[in-house]
Motif scaffolding. Structure first.
Motif, PDB file in Angstrom:
ATOM      1  N   THR A  19     -23.848  -9.472 -21.329  1.00 52.71           N
ATOM      2  CA  THR A  19     -24.960  -9.597 -20.404  1.00 52.71           C
ATOM      3  C   THR A  19     -25.831 -10.802 -20.723  1.00 52.71           C
ATOM      4  OG1 THR A  19     -25.022  -7.213 -20.024  1.00 52.71           O
ATOM      5  CG2 THR A  19     -27.017  -8.463 -19.478  1.00 52.71           C
ATOM      6  N   MET A  20     -26.162 -10.974 -21.995  1.00 48.50           N
ATOM      7  CA  MET A  20     -27.005 -12.098 -22.373  1.00 48.50           C
ATOM      8  C   MET A  20     -26.285 -13.429 -22.160  1.00 48.50           C
ATOM      9  SD  MET A  20     -29.807 -10.791 -22.861  1.00 48.50           S
ATOM     10  CE  MET A  20     -30.636 -12.317 -23.287  1.00 48.50           C
ATOM     11  N   PHE A  21     -24.957 -13.437 -22.267  1.00 47.51           N
ATOM     12  CA  PHE A  21     -24.205 -14.658 -21.981  1.00 47.51           C
ATOM     13  C   PHE A  21     -24.395 -15.062 -20.522  1.00 47.51           C
ATOM     14  CE2 PHE A  21     -20.362 -16.537 -20.159  1.00 47.51           C
ATOM     15  CZ  PHE A  21     -20.272 -17.703 -20.904  1.00 47.51           C
ATOM     16  N   PHE A  22     -24.256 -14.110 -19.624  1.00 51.51           N
ATOM     17  CA  PHE A  22     -24.394 -14.428 -18.210  1.00 51.51           C
ATOM     18  C   PHE A  22     -25.839 -14.735 -17.837  1.00 51.51           C
ATOM     19  CE2 PHE A  22     -20.178 -12.540 -17.783  1.00 51.51           C
ATOM     20  CZ  PHE A  22     -19.611 -13.396 -16.854  1.00 51.51           C
ATOM     21  N   ILE A  23     -26.787 -14.035 -18.465  1.00 45.40           N
ATOM     22  CA  ILE A  23     -28.190 -14.347 -18.208  1.00 45.40           C
ATOM     23  C   ILE A  23     -28.493 -15.764 -18.691  1.00 45.40           C
ATOM     24  CG2 ILE A  23     -30.570 -13.805 -18.865  1.00 45.40           C
ATOM     25  CD1 ILE A  23     -29.479 -11.913 -16.809  1.00 45.40           C
ATOM     26  N   GLY A  24     -27.955 -16.113 -19.857  1.00 45.41           N
ATOM     27  CA  GLY A  24     -28.134 -17.472 -20.373  1.00 45.41           C
ATOM     28  C   GLY A  24     -27.509 -18.495 -19.450  1.00 45.41           C
ATOM     29  N   LEU A  25     -26.347 -18.161 -18.883  1.00 47.96           N
ATOM     30  CA  LEU A  25     -25.692 -19.065 -17.934  1.00 47.96           C
ATOM     31  C   LEU A  25     -26.559 -19.258 -16.704  1.00 47.96           C
ATOM     32  CD1 LEU A  25     -23.198 -20.698 -17.148  1.00 47.96           C
ATOM     33  CD2 LEU A  25     -22.185 -18.588 -16.242  1.00 47.96           C
ATOM     34  N   ILE A 203     -23.928 -11.972 -10.157  1.00 50.28           N
ATOM     35  CA  ILE A 203     -23.104 -11.416 -11.234  1.00 50.28           C
ATOM     36  C   ILE A 203     -23.992 -10.910 -12.368  1.00 50.28           C
ATOM     37  CG2 ILE A 203     -21.400 -11.973 -13.011  1.00 50.28           C
ATOM     38  CD1 ILE A 203     -20.150 -13.944 -11.041  1.00 50.28           C
ATOM     39  N   SER A 204     -24.994 -11.699 -12.717  1.00 44.00           N
ATOM     40  CA  SER A 204     -25.893 -11.313 -13.806  1.00 44.00           C
ATOM     41  C   SER A 204     -26.669 -10.053 -13.454  1.00 44.00           C
ATOM     42  CB  SER A 204     -26.854 -12.458 -14.118  1.00 44.00           C
ATOM     43  OG  SER A 204     -26.155 -13.600 -14.532  1.00 44.00           O
ATOM     44  N   PHE A 205     -27.111  -9.958 -12.205  1.00 45.60           N
ATOM     45  CA  PHE A 205     -27.854  -8.773 -11.772  1.00 45.60           C
ATOM     46  C   PHE A 205     -26.995  -7.522 -11.882  1.00 45.60           C
ATOM     47  CE2 PHE A 205     -28.945  -5.752  -8.419  1.00 45.60           C
ATOM     48  CZ  PHE A 205     -30.281  -5.510  -8.697  1.00 45.60           C
ATOM     49  N   LEU A 206     -25.770  -7.615 -11.374  1.00 48.93           N
ATOM     50  CA  LEU A 206     -24.882  -6.458 -11.421  1.00 48.93           C
ATOM     51  C   LEU A 206     -24.523  -6.098 -12.856  1.00 48.93           C
ATOM     52  CD1 LEU A 206     -22.499  -7.291  -8.433  1.00 48.93           C
ATOM     53  CD2 LEU A 206     -24.368  -5.628  -8.484  1.00 48.93           C
ATOM     54  N   LEU A 207     -24.318  -7.109 -13.682  1.00 54.86           N
ATOM     55  CA  LEU A 207     -23.969  -6.850 -15.078  1.00 54.86           C
ATOM     56  C   LEU A 207     -25.140  -6.210 -15.822  1.00 54.86           C
ATOM     57  CD1 LEU A 207     -21.721  -7.164 -17.142  1.00 54.86           C
ATOM     58  CD2 LEU A 207     -22.648  -9.406 -17.735  1.00 54.86           C
ATOM     59  N   THR A 208     -26.354  -6.644 -15.509  1.00 59.87           N
ATOM     60  CA  THR A 208     -27.532  -6.049 -16.128  1.00 59.87           C
ATOM     61  C   THR A 208     -27.672  -4.586 -15.732  1.00 59.87           C
ATOM     62  OG1 THR A 208     -28.664  -8.193 -16.117  1.00 59.87           O
ATOM     63  CG2 THR A 208     -30.039  -6.242 -16.379  1.00 59.87           C
ATOM     64  N   ARG A 209     -27.428  -4.282 -14.470  1.00 61.30           N
ATOM     65  CA  ARG A 209     -27.489  -2.890 -14.017  1.00 61.30           C
ATOM     66  C   ARG A 209     -26.395  -2.049 -14.686  1.00 61.30           C
ATOM     67  NH1 ARG A 209     -31.227  -1.351 -10.150  1.00 61.30           N
ATOM     68  NH2 ARG A 209     -32.836  -2.969 -10.192  1.00 61.30           N
ATOM     69  N   LEU A 210     -25.213  -2.624 -14.829  1.00 62.71           N
ATOM     70  CA  LEU A 210     -24.132  -1.915 -15.512  1.00 62.71           C
ATOM     71  C   LEU A 210     -24.509  -1.629 -16.959  1.00 62.71           C
ATOM     72  CD1 LEU A 210     -21.222  -0.842 -15.545  1.00 62.71           C
ATOM     73  CD2 LEU A 210     -20.454  -3.156 -16.119  1.00 62.71           C
ATOM     74  N   LEU A 211     -25.085  -2.622 -17.620  1.00 66.28           N
ATOM     75  CA  LEU A 211     -25.535  -2.436 -18.996  1.00 66.28           C
ATOM     76  C   LEU A 211     -26.627  -1.374 -19.052  1.00 66.28           C
ATOM     77  CD1 LEU A 211     -25.763  -3.186 -21.989  1.00 66.28           C
ATOM     78  CD2 LEU A 211     -27.312  -5.042 -21.330  1.00 66.28           C
ATOM     79  N   SER A 212     -27.550  -1.399 -18.087  1.00 67.89           N
ATOM     80  CA  SER A 212     -28.635  -0.428 -18.075  1.00 67.89           C
ATOM     81  C   SER A 212     -28.096   0.998 -17.990  1.00 67.89           C
ATOM     82  CB  SER A 212     -29.572  -0.710 -16.894  1.00 67.89           C
ATOM     83  OG  SER A 212     -30.630   0.222 -16.862  1.00 67.89           O
TER      84      SER A 212
END
Length: 299
Positions: A19-25, A203-212
């Motif tokens: 998640t942090m990789f994609f947020i950083g991207l 992608i980052s939004f969806l990945l963050t929700r998945l992580l949540s």
């Protein structure tokens, strides 16, 4: 830093890294937009972006706590709450976080903090009024497991950084389109970077929700194993979810922006796609706790 007695979760760790990789991207793309639109000012862009990132890391947890009305309390002001946190810290072998109370009838709890040393656990007055001691301890163990697994810092940065990055992107786009009539190359560059930014942001939004959603299940599991009473946590979940449904909608909507931080979502629509939800369903959480009860041989 020394490990706690909360059950480790490699799946959670790998998801946080991704998640942090994609947020950083996403953040890099936002900086790229600004560099494209502010020609000749790349040094300012990099300095501003770096300062913004550091500011988010150091102050976003305080902003979140302030926004949710968290007020730090002493053992004299909230003896039962402090006693429960003390017991859990002894069980988990971790430093005691700051303890706070939020004056809200919405029964909920959350944790903030970059690390275990400056963490804070907060319960609402609505939660304290409604839960039995064992249920409250289960909820607090859930929140403290977030601190122990360091996912509080990850979600805090990801949530705030994503929102700010989106705002910066939109501002940069508006600025770029304002100059596009004079510079067709700039217009093309803005369109390309905007498209890339939109895809990365989605992608980052969806990945963050998945992580949540995963981190909530992980926290439930860790709390149940630490306390040895998954049924108490299940009871708290059922009670909190049922009580939230009785809270006026206007009050729930005020708390909705902070769902990612809460023990249970303050507001959710039945029609909302599970892909966009910040929490797993009540059925998923209760089913997991039921399996843990069976493994522990407890009712």
């Amino acid at each position: 830093m020394a490990q706690t007695r909360f059950a480790p979760d490699r799946g959670l760790t790998s998801r946080m890294v991704a998640t942090m990789f994609f947020i950083g991207l996403l953040y890099v793309v936002v900086v790229g937009v600004l560099v494209v639109l502010l020609k000749g000012a790349w040094a300012f862009v990099l300095l501003f972006s770096g300062a913004l990132f550091i500011g988010q890391f150091w102050f976003s947890d305080r902003i979140a706590a302030f926004s949710m009305g968290a007020r730090e309390v002493t053992p004299e002001q909230a003896p039962e709450l402090h006693a429960a946190v003390d017991r859990l810290c002894a069980l988990a072998d971790m430093p005691k976080p700051r303890v706070a109370v939020a004056d809200s009838d919405v029964p909920n709890a959350f944790a903030t903090g970059r690390n275990r040393k400056n963490a804070m656990v907060c319960a609402t007055t609505g939660l304290l009024r409604r839960l039995e001691p064992e249920e409250l301890e289960g909820v607090l163990a859930h929140e403290m497991s977030h601190v122990a697994h360091r996912d509080v810092a990850v979600m805090t940065i990801a949530s705030f950084l994503g929102v700010l990055a989106g705002l910066i992107t939109r501002s940069a786009i508006w600025s770029g389109f304002g100059r596009s009539n004079r510079d067709s190359n700039t217009a093309v560059a803005v369109l390309i970077v905007t498209a890339v930014s939109a895809v990365v942001y989605a992608i980052s939004f969806l990945l963050t929700r998945l992580l949540s959603r995963y981190r909530e299940l992980s926290a439930d599991r860790a709390a149940a194993l630490l306390t040895g009473r998954p049924s108490a946590l299940a009871s708290a979940l059922t009670k909190v979810t049922g009580q939230i449904a009785r809270i006026p909608t206007r009050d729930l909507r005020k708390a909705e922006p902070f769902n990612a931080f809460f023990f249970a979502p303050a507001f959710s629509k039945e029609s909302a796609a599970r892909l966009l939800a910040s929490h797993p369903t009540l059925e998923q959480r209760l089913d997991q706790l039921s399996r843990i009860s069976a493994q522990l041989g407890r009712p």
